[in-house]
Scaffold this active site. Structure first.
Site, PDB file in Angstrom:
ATOM      1  N   ARG A 144       0.837  -1.208   0.000  1.00 31.30           N
ATOM      2  CA  ARG A 144       0.000   0.000   0.000  1.00 31.30           C
ATOM      3  C   ARG A 144       0.872   1.258   0.000  1.00 31.30           C
ATOM      4  NH1 ARG A 144      -4.616   1.149   4.537  1.00 31.30           N
ATOM      5  NH2 ARG A 144      -5.220   3.251   3.925  1.00 31.30           N
ATOM      6  N   ASN A 180     -10.339  -4.398  -1.119  1.00 34.49           N
ATOM      7  CA  ASN A 180     -10.417  -3.251  -2.034  1.00 34.49           C
ATOM      8  C   ASN A 180      -9.579  -3.472  -3.276  1.00 34.49           C
ATOM      9  OD1 ASN A 180     -12.147  -1.201  -1.171  1.00 34.49           O
ATOM     10  ND2 ASN A 180     -10.756  -0.641   0.492  1.00 34.49           N
ATOM     11  N   CYS A 219     -18.933  -2.615   0.946  1.00 32.52           N
ATOM     12  CA  CYS A 219     -18.114  -1.480   1.361  1.00 32.52           C
ATOM     13  C   CYS A 219     -18.857  -0.754   2.476  1.00 32.52           C
ATOM     14  CB  CYS A 219     -17.922  -0.537   0.178  1.00 32.52           C
ATOM     15  SG  CYS A 219     -16.905   0.872   0.595  1.00 32.52           S
ATOM     16  N   HIS A 273     -16.604   3.576  -4.186  1.00 29.97           N
ATOM     17  CA  HIS A 273     -15.792   4.770  -3.929  1.00 29.97           C
ATOM     18  C   HIS A 273     -15.966   5.836  -5.013  1.00 29.97           C
ATOM     19  CE1 HIS A 273     -12.872   2.820  -0.786  1.00 29.97           C
ATOM     20  NE2 HIS A 273     -14.144   2.730  -0.456  1.00 29.97           N
ATOM     21  N   TYR A 304     -14.897   9.908  -1.156  1.00 31.77           N
ATOM     22  CA  TYR A 304     -13.817   9.573  -2.107  1.00 31.77           C
ATOM     23  C   TYR A 304     -13.868  10.424  -3.371  1.00 31.77           C
ATOM     24  CZ  TYR A 304     -12.224   5.642   0.672  1.00 31.77           C
ATOM     25  OH  TYR A 304     -11.695   4.883   1.675  1.00 31.77           O
TER      26      TYR A 304
HETATM   27  C1  G6P Z   1     -13.065   2.901   4.941  1.00 38.51           C
HETATM   28  C2  G6P Z   1     -13.309   2.544   3.497  1.00 38.51           C
HETATM   29  C3  G6P Z   1     -12.513   1.325   3.117  1.00 38.51           C
HETATM   30  C4  G6P Z   1     -11.053   1.559   3.428  1.00 38.51           C
HETATM   31  C5  G6P Z   1     -10.860   1.950   4.879  1.00 38.51           C
HETATM   32  C6  G6P Z   1      -9.422   2.370   5.058  1.00 38.51           C
HETATM   33  O1  G6P Z   1     -13.628   1.916   5.746  1.00 38.51           O
HETATM   34  O2  G6P Z   1     -14.666   2.298   3.249  1.00 38.51           O
HETATM   35  O3  G6P Z   1     -12.676   1.034   1.760  1.00 38.51           O
HETATM   36  O4  G6P Z   1     -10.331   0.377   3.183  1.00 38.51           O
HETATM   37  O5  G6P Z   1     -11.689   3.032   5.222  1.00 38.51           O
HETATM   38  O6  G6P Z   1      -9.062   2.340   6.384  1.00 38.51           O
HETATM   39  P1  G6P Z   1      -7.503   2.368   6.768  1.00 38.51           P
HETATM   40  O7  G6P Z   1      -7.459   2.383   8.260  1.00 38.51           O
HETATM   41  O8  G6P Z   1      -6.905   1.113   6.173  1.00 38.51           O
HETATM   42  O9  G6P Z   1      -6.955   3.606   6.141  1.00 38.51           O
END
Ligand code: G6P
Length: 425
Positions: free
Chosen positions: A94, A148, A170, A200, A246
């Site tokens: 990531r 995702n 989601c 998103h 998003y």
């Molecule tokens: C939200 C979104 C997800 C995303 C997550 C990221 O829940 O809906 O799609 O993966 O936030 O969280 P993070 O703690 O990994 O940044």
């Protein structure tokens, strides 16, 4: 009452204790289950996170047997529900998704832009393997995906393994009535909404108050009231929808890029949070999710997943946005293209509700079709390992400014992610 088996693939994720919170509540009565198999390819992570999950089940008097396994076949065998939440390459991958595009002045985010493209290229083959295991060992199981980018990977799996009972889920629209409630000055429980778009990339495009359509009323509100949605009132009227968060990446990418450059990447923060959490989880006296888990973004996962599963097992039917094949429910998309639209979930299955085309504005339709073209090219690239398709996807992504920059990012990311992209080697 039928007892179900739930499998969680990618259960070494630090999210797992959050995911199971709702299942374990009230001795696990919401979704009757007697077996939960937690699977991960990383035995060390599985032992730590799975260990805490087992202690949570004991503490809450959940009668189900919670087991840990590194065998995919054993995990899915006989399952009714297979929840997928893996992150191929972990948050280290990531970090690359977020930083490489940014170096070239492009949005660096794990679900949109080039980062989302590469996350899909890595994730689709892994999910296809799960779908094949389901076909072999639990052909009636629902595959409920959180990995995702949820819409793109769902399209990929359904194209590669047709017939999979898969839903892309989601949490980004949880509580969406709240987004318009303060603008309308009405309590959220009196509001009903409909949204359209992709994962998103969605807008609330219709609103009802006490059963009466209030969409026109919403967009005619004075600026000061509309501003309560967090968006520029002129933009809301222009696109005739309330965008999900998003869409900031599409409507103001320059600001998002500036913000990311100043504040550091989310991956760096999440890597730090993960280290703290894993240390806490390893404490054998801990049997509740620690406070620090709230630092992660997926706080709505548990509620979202249990709502879906409760509806599918007959508790109460619900209408929620799901990533499903359009199948004519939204004219303008191929039947096998996945869109995120409101769908009715009931014990006998899932029915996507038809989209009222006249209510979809040109800005919504135009951007959705553009991004969908990019997403479908991404699926083709992921399933074939074709460089040409990957480049086509990259240059079709609206966040990529031109072909020269797109190609540079593509080549650099293909190199950086090499070990997680066997289909391109
Ligand atoms: C939200 C979104 C997800 C995303 C997550 C990221 O829940 O809906 O799609 O993966 O936030 O969280 P993070 O703690 O990994 O940044």
């Amino acid at each position: 009452m039928k007892q179900h088996k739930i499998a969680v693939i990618g259960a070494g994720s630090v999210y797992t204790p959050e995911l199971v919170t709702e299942f374990f509540r009230d001795h696990g009565r919401l979704v009757p289950f007697d077996r939960m198999a937690l699977h991960d390819i990383n035995p060390r992570r599985l032992e730590i996170v799975g260990g805490l999950t087992q202690r949570m089940a004991r503490r809450q008097g959940v009668p189900a047997k919670v087991t840990l396994t590194t065998s995919l076949a054993a995990a899915v065998k006989g399952a009714d529900f297979v929840i997928t939440q893996m992150r191929v390459g972990g948050n280290q991958a990531r970090y690359l998704d977020e930083t490489i595009p940014l170096k070239h002045g492009v949005v660096g985010q794990e679900t949109t832009g080039p980062g989302g493209l590469f996350k899909a290229l890595r994730t689709i083959p892994a999910l296809v393997a799960v779908a094949k295991a389901i076909r072999a060992h639990a052909p009636r199981a629902w595959m409920l995906n959180f990995a995702n980018p949820s819409g793109i990977v769902t399209e990929g799996v359904l194209k590669a393994v047709p017939g999979t009972r898969m839903l892309g889920i989601c949490s980004a629209q949880v509580g969406r009535a709240w987004w318009v409630s303060s603008a309308l000055g009405v309590k959220p429980e009196r509001i009903r909404t409909r949204s359209v778009g992709l994962n998103h990339l969605a807008w609330i495009h219709r609103v009802w108050v006490d059963g009466k359509e209030a969409t026109d009323r919403l967009f005619k509100l004075p600026d000061a009231r509309l501003r309560k949605t967090g968006w520029d009132p002129a933009l809301l009227r222009a696109v005739r929808g309330v965008p999900i968060g998003y869409l900031h990446y599409f409507y103001q990418p320059d600001e998002m890029i500036r913000h990311a450059k100043r504040g550091g990447t989310r991956a760096q923060k999440v890597l730090k949070i993960e280290r703290i959490l894993l240390k806490r989880y390893a404490d054998k006296t801990l049997d509740v999710p620690p406070e620090e888990l709230k630092l992660r973004g997926g706080s709505g996962y548990s509620v979202t997943m249990s709502t879906v599963m409760a509806a599918l097992t007959g508790r109460r039917s619900v209408v929620v946005p799901m990533n499903v094949q359009s199948k004519g429910r939204w004219p303008g998309f191929d039947h096998d293209q996945v869109v995120e639209i409101d769908s009715r979930l009931e014990p006998h299955g899932v029915t996507p509700l038809p989209v009222s085309v006249p209510h979809v504005s040109e800005p919504q339709m135009g951007l959705t079709r553009h991004v969908k073209a990019y997403e479908t090219l991404t699926v083709e690239a992921a399933l074939t390992g074709s460089y040409t398709k990957a480049l086509a996807a990259m240059v079709t992504n609206p966040l990529v400014p031109n072909a020269r920059v797109g190609r540079k990012i593509l080549d650099e990311m293909l190199r950086a992610h090499r070990k997680h992209l066997p289909q391109f080697n």
